[in-house]
Design a protein around this motif. Structure first.
Motif, short mmCIF file in Angstrom:
data_model
loop_
_atom_site.label_atom_id
_atom_site.label_comp_id
_atom_site.label_asym_id
_atom_site.label_seq_id
_atom_site.Cartn_x
_atom_site.Cartn_y
_atom_site.Cartn_z
N VAL A 101 -0.63 1.08 3.90
CA VAL A 101 0.28 -0.09 3.66
C VAL A 101 0.07 -1.10 4.76
N THR A 107 -3.17 -3.00 4.76
CA THR A 107 -3.21 -3.92 3.62
C THR A 107 -2.47 -5.07 3.84
N SER A 121 6.19 5.32 1.70
CA SER A 121 4.79 5.01 0.99
C SER A 121 4.13 6.66 0.62
N SER A 170 7.88 -1.32 5.02
CA SER A 170 7.04 -2.19 4.48
C SER A 170 7.39 -3.54 3.49
N PRO A 227 2.63 -4.38 -1.74
CA PRO A 227 1.39 -3.41 -1.78
C PRO A 227 1.68 -2.40 -2.90
N GLU A 228 3.07 -2.11 -3.30
CA GLU A 228 3.40 -0.98 -4.19
C GLU A 228 3.15 -1.58 -5.59
#
Length: 349
Positions: free
Chosen positions: A36, A39, A91, A122, A126-127
């Motif tokens: 993460v 990314t 994450s 984070s 990204p999720e």
């Protein structure tokens, strides 16, 4: 010496892994956290990229994060799944449960995923961006520590309380936005402090409740919500939906739970996943086309869609690598005590 260092994505990931594993963090958590972070850095989200390693290591070393966390999945109902992160990083827990949550969404049309007892540092996109790439829509909410004053107030109460949304598109990248309900991300204020830069007016107040553009005073005082009372109301919504609704802490409670360690916030996260195919059936294609009409009209006015800058940065990073300041790179190497010679030579080269 130059002011910047450029790393390939692979080198950045290796650096993350080595730093995290050096702390004693389990391999599964280290891999999930590294993914993460890289990314975010790939898309030039600097406040949530490699810089966040410093906070992660501090959170681990101060005894907050469970280094050997073993997330426990709870299949609560046909449309609801929860995962107890066991006081590890969010994450890692997310990776353990997301396939089940997606399966529920494809069966029911809508699924809710609650992550409890997690350390979250984070960005949220990204999720949910990968979900939209698979044809789903998604909404994510999470509180943080109490760093933000409510509209009209002068004392920290809310977290930065981000909201992220992703919508699938047949051609090109998904439509994604991710923003804090605070007027800026806390990491941006921290980065301004590292660079000895002033922040913009209207982002924060000092300990006396007076407006400030000094990052250090802002961090000691309180951040402000965006849009005054509107952002404040949205922030309260995030507190309720990603706190009491899922049986987890408010930002105020997360800050107290920290006990002055200065670790990443520990709390909950709520992700709602929608399957347009179930909602729409035979009319799926027609309605996705209507969504494209909306996007076309936005772009047709010369406006841009959220994440366009991020997607452009991604292409640049994939082609040319990740660029960070030399100061940050040296701080990261310091976390290794003595980095492996081969790695140092590769990165500095």
């Amino acid at each position: 010496m130059t002011d910047t260092v450029t790393l390939t994505l692979s080198e950045a990931n290796d650096l993350c892994l080595q730093i995290l594993l050096r702390t004693g963090l389990s391999a599964g958590q280290a891999e999930a956290v590294s993914e993460v972070i890289v990314t975010a850095q790939r898309d030039e989200c600097h406040s949530h990229g490699l810089y966040r390693l410093i906070g992660c290591v501090h959170s681990i070393n101060t005894g907050g994060v469970n280094k050997v966390a073993n997330p426990k999945v709870i299949d609560l109902s046909p449309a609801i799944v929860k995962v107890d992160a066991d006081f590890g990083f969010s994450s890692y827990a997310y990776k353990k449960v997301i396939s089940l949550a997606v399966a529920k969404a494809r069966e029911q049309g809508l699924a809710a995923l609650a992550i409890n007892n997690c350390y979250h540092f984070s960005a949220l996109w990204p999720e949910i961006e990968p979900l939209a790439e698979d044809g789903l829509a998604a909404l994510a909410l999470t509180p943080s520590h109490s760093w933000v004053a409510p509209a009209g107030g002068t004392k920290p109460l809310f977290g930065t309380n981000p909201i992220a949304f992703a919508w699938p598109r047949a051609d090109g990248h998904p439509f994604v936005f991710d923003f804090a309900t605070s007027a800026t991300a806390r990491g941006e204020i921290e980065l301004h402090g590292r660079a000895a830069k002033k922040i913009k007016p209207g982002l924060a107040i000092d300990q006396d409740g007076q407006p400030t553009i000094d990052p250090s005073e802002a961090l000691k005082g309180a951040m402000l919500t965006f849009g005054g009372h509107k952002g404040s109301a949205l922030s309260a919504m995030v507190e309720l939906l990603a706190g009491p609704l899922i049986g987890d802490m408010l930002s105020l409670e997360s800050k107290a739970f920290d006990q002055g360690r200065g670790a990443s916030p520990c709390h909950g996260e709520l992700i709602l996943i929608f399957d347009p195919a179930v909602f729409l059936g035979d009319t799926l294609a027609a309605n996705l086309s209507r969504a494209e009409m909306l996007f076309d009209n936005i772009l047709g006015q010369g406006a841009r869609l959220p994440s366009q800058r991020r997607y452009s940065a991604r292409q640049n990073s994939l082609a040319n690598g990740l660029t960070i300041s030399t100061n940050l790179y040296d701080d990261l190497l310091a976390l290794l005590d003595t980095a492996p010679t081969a790695l140092c030579m590769t990165l500095r080269g």
